[in-house]
Scaffold this motif. Structure first.
Motif, PDB file in Angstrom:
ATOM      1  N   CYS A   1      14.126   3.624   4.404  1.00 51.88           N
ATOM      2  CA  CYS A   1      13.723   2.227   4.294  1.00 51.88           C
ATOM      3  C   CYS A   1      12.444   1.930   5.074  1.00 51.88           C
ATOM      4  O   CYS A   1      11.710   1.032   4.731  1.00 51.88           O
ATOM      5  N   GLY A   2      12.194   2.685   6.143  1.00 49.99           N
ATOM      6  CA  GLY A   2      11.034   2.402   6.970  1.00 49.99           C
ATOM      7  C   GLY A   2       9.727   2.919   6.390  1.00 49.99           C
ATOM      8  O   GLY A   2       8.664   2.395   6.667  1.00 49.99           O
ATOM      9  N   ILE A   3       9.766   3.917   5.546  1.00 51.78           N
ATOM     10  CA  ILE A   3       8.537   4.518   5.032  1.00 51.78           C
ATOM     11  C   ILE A   3       8.019   3.810   3.773  1.00 51.78           C
ATOM     12  O   ILE A   3       6.825   3.815   3.504  1.00 51.78           O
ATOM     13  N   LEU A   4       8.890   3.183   3.006  1.00 51.88           N
ATOM     14  CA  LEU A   4       8.474   2.548   1.759  1.00 51.88           C
ATOM     15  C   LEU A   4       7.451   1.431   1.970  1.00 51.88           C
ATOM     16  O   LEU A   4       6.433   1.402   1.279  1.00 51.88           O
ATOM     17  N   PRO A   5       7.646   0.513   2.914  1.00 51.87           N
ATOM     18  CA  PRO A   5       6.614  -0.514   3.110  1.00 51.87           C
ATOM     19  C   PRO A   5       5.275   0.086   3.548  1.00 51.87           C
ATOM     20  O   PRO A   5       4.216  -0.397   3.138  1.00 51.87           O
ATOM     21  N   TRP A   6       5.313   1.131   4.362  1.00 50.71           N
ATOM     22  CA  TRP A   6       4.060   1.770   4.783  1.00 50.71           C
ATOM     23  C   TRP A   6       3.352   2.425   3.607  1.00 50.71           C
ATOM     24  O   TRP A   6       2.131   2.364   3.484  1.00 50.71           O
ATOM     25  N   LEU A   7       4.089   3.044   2.726  1.00 51.32           N
ATOM     26  CA  LEU A   7       3.517   3.682   1.551  1.00 51.32           C
ATOM     27  C   LEU A   7       2.875   2.657   0.623  1.00 51.32           C
ATOM     28  O   LEU A   7       1.762   2.852   0.135  1.00 51.32           O
ATOM     29  N   ILE A   8       3.568   1.553   0.403  1.00 51.34           N
ATOM     30  CA  ILE A   8       3.023   0.485  -0.455  1.00 51.34           C
ATOM     31  C   ILE A   8       1.765  -0.101   0.169  1.00 51.34           C
ATOM     32  O   ILE A   8       0.758  -0.323  -0.513  1.00 51.34           O
ATOM     33  N   ALA A   9       1.775  -0.352   1.476  1.00 46.13           N
ATOM     34  CA  ALA A   9       0.600  -0.912   2.146  1.00 46.13           C
ATOM     35  C   ALA A   9      -0.580   0.052   2.086  1.00 46.13           C
ATOM     36  O   ALA A   9      -1.734  -0.350   1.875  1.00 46.13           O
ATOM     37  N   THR A  10      -0.316   1.360   2.229  1.00 47.37           N
ATOM     38  CA  THR A  10      -1.388   2.351   2.168  1.00 47.37           C
ATOM     39  C   THR A  10      -1.999   2.407   0.774  1.00 47.37           C
ATOM     40  O   THR A  10      -3.224   2.425   0.615  1.00 47.37           O
ATOM     41  N   LEU A  11      -1.178   2.415  -0.256  1.00 42.32           N
ATOM     42  CA  LEU A  11      -1.695   2.441  -1.629  1.00 42.32           C
ATOM     43  C   LEU A  11      -2.490   1.179  -1.945  1.00 42.32           C
ATOM     44  O   LEU A  11      -3.554   1.236  -2.576  1.00 42.32           O
ATOM     45  N   PHE A  12      -1.998   0.030  -1.519  1.00 39.37           N
ATOM     46  CA  PHE A  12      -2.708  -1.224  -1.747  1.00 39.37           C
ATOM     47  C   PHE A  12      -4.057  -1.213  -1.028  1.00 39.37           C
ATOM     48  O   PHE A  12      -5.071  -1.637  -1.578  1.00 39.37           O
ATOM     49  N   GLY A  13      -4.088  -0.713   0.196  1.00 45.85           N
ATOM     50  CA  GLY A  13      -5.346  -0.634   0.943  1.00 45.85           C
ATOM     51  C   GLY A  13      -6.347   0.300   0.283  1.00 45.85           C
ATOM     52  O   GLY A  13      -7.552   0.013   0.235  1.00 45.85           O
ATOM     53  N   MET A  14      -5.871   1.427  -0.265  1.00 52.54           N
ATOM     54  CA  MET A  14      -6.770   2.355  -0.945  1.00 52.54           C
ATOM     55  C   MET A  14      -7.357   1.725  -2.197  1.00 52.54           C
ATOM     56  O   MET A  14      -8.542   1.903  -2.506  1.00 52.54           O
ATOM     57  N   LEU A  15      -6.540   0.976  -2.941  1.00 53.79           N
ATOM     58  CA  LEU A  15      -7.039   0.296  -4.134  1.00 53.79           C
ATOM     59  C   LEU A  15      -8.088  -0.755  -3.777  1.00 53.79           C
ATOM     60  O   LEU A  15      -9.105  -0.901  -4.455  1.00 53.79           O
ATOM     61  N   LEU A  16      -7.845  -1.505  -2.707  1.00 58.49           N
ATOM     62  CA  LEU A  16      -8.822  -2.499  -2.258  1.00 58.49           C
ATOM     63  C   LEU A  16     -10.129  -1.850  -1.835  1.00 58.49           C
ATOM     64  O   LEU A  16     -11.213  -2.316  -2.172  1.00 58.49           O
ATOM     65  N   LEU A  17     -10.050  -0.754  -1.101  1.00 59.63           N
ATOM     66  CA  LEU A  17     -11.243  -0.056  -0.649  1.00 59.63           C
ATOM     67  C   LEU A  17     -12.029   0.500  -1.817  1.00 59.63           C
ATOM     68  O   LEU A  17     -13.255   0.392  -1.860  1.00 59.63           O
ATOM     69  N   GLN A  18     -11.345   1.059  -2.808  1.00 62.25           N
ATOM     70  CA  GLN A  18     -12.020   1.601  -3.975  1.00 62.25           C
ATOM     71  C   GLN A  18     -12.710   0.485  -4.759  1.00 62.25           C
ATOM     72  O   GLN A  18     -13.817   0.654  -5.243  1.00 62.25           O
ATOM     73  N   ALA A  19     -12.098  -0.666  -4.877  1.00 62.70           N
ATOM     74  CA  ALA A  19     -12.712  -1.792  -5.583  1.00 62.70           C
ATOM     75  C   ALA A  19     -13.950  -2.282  -4.853  1.00 62.70           C
ATOM     76  O   ALA A  19     -14.955  -2.620  -5.468  1.00 62.70           O
ATOM     77  N   GLN A  20     -13.922  -2.292  -3.526  1.00 65.64           N
ATOM     78  CA  GLN A  20     -15.082  -2.732  -2.761  1.00 65.64           C
ATOM     79  C   GLN A  20     -16.227  -1.739  -2.878  1.00 65.64           C
ATOM     80  O   GLN A  20     -17.375  -2.124  -3.002  1.00 65.64           O
ATOM     81  N   VAL A  21     -15.925  -0.440  -2.837  1.00 66.48           N
ATOM     82  CA  VAL A  21     -16.974   0.578  -2.948  1.00 66.48           C
ATOM     83  C   VAL A  21     -17.590   0.530  -4.334  1.00 66.48           C
ATOM     84  O   VAL A  21     -18.801   0.619  -4.495  1.00 66.48           O
ATOM     85  N   GLY A  22     -16.797   0.386  -5.386  1.00 60.52           N
ATOM     86  CA  GLY A  22     -17.320   0.326  -6.743  1.00 60.52           C
ATOM     87  C   GLY A  22     -18.163  -0.911  -6.978  1.00 60.52           C
ATOM     88  O   GLY A  22     -19.139  -0.879  -7.706  1.00 60.52           O
ATOM     89  N   ALA A  23     -17.805  -2.038  -6.351  1.00 56.37           N
ATOM     90  CA  ALA A  23     -18.540  -3.277  -6.552  1.00 56.37           C
ATOM     91  C   ALA A  23     -19.791  -3.348  -5.684  1.00 56.37           C
ATOM     92  O   ALA A  23     -20.649  -4.176  -5.901  1.00 56.37           O
ATOM     93  N   ALA A  24     -19.912  -2.471  -4.686  1.00 49.80           N
ATOM     94  CA  ALA A  24     -21.031  -2.544  -3.762  1.00 49.80           C
ATOM     95  C   ALA A  24     -22.345  -2.098  -4.391  1.00 49.80           C
ATOM     96  O   ALA A  24     -23.401  -2.546  -3.976  1.00 49.80           O
TER      97      ALA A  24
END
Length: 134
Positions: free
Chosen positions: A9-32
């Motif tokens: 139960c403790g690792i699932l929220p961290w995994l979701i947050a990490t994937l969401f952060g990677m998607l946000l970072l990729q969107a920012q790099v592509g839009a830059a």
């Protein structure tokens, strides 16, 4: 009274947050990266100025590797010379640090590699009697 350990139960929220952060970072790099369309005729030049002297441009040939001749005349400049019909994508970094992508289209009167010329028919062979005998 025994305490039971929870598993998984403790690792699932961290995994979701990490994937969401990677998607946000990729969107920012592509839009830059700013996109600049460049249209050249064969024989024309286009100069890209104020480039970072430490960065190397990224070049991707989309159609016809002979379409452009790329060279530098001065530090921080890139000169594009249209040679044949084709398309290239060039990613550069400005001296201020911003990234720019140049979508370069070169237009020409003919496309020699797309439709090469057919060879002409050979003249008839000469007979044993020589030229003009007949």
């Amino acid at each position: 009274m025994m305490m039971r350990a929870q598993r998984g139960c403790g690792i699932l929220p961290w995994l979701i947050a990490t994937l969401f952060g990677m998607l946000l970072l990729q969107a920012q790099v592509g839009a830059a990266a700013e996109a600049v369309p460049v249209s050249l005729n064969a024989g024309e030049t286009y100069v890209i100025k104020d480039l970072s002297k430490a960065a190397t441009p990224g070049i991707k040939v989309i159609d016809n590797p002979n379409a452009l001749v790329v060279h530098t005349d001065a530090p921080g400049e890139l000169v594009l010379l249209g040679a044949e019909a084709g398309e290239w994508r060039i990613k550069t970094v400005a001296s201020t640090g911003g990234a720019t992508v140049y979508d370069v289209s070169v237009h020409a009167l003919a496309r020699p590699f797309a439709a090469p010329l057919k060879p002409a028919a050979a003249p008839p062979a000469m007979g044993d009697a020589g030229v003009g005998a007949g």
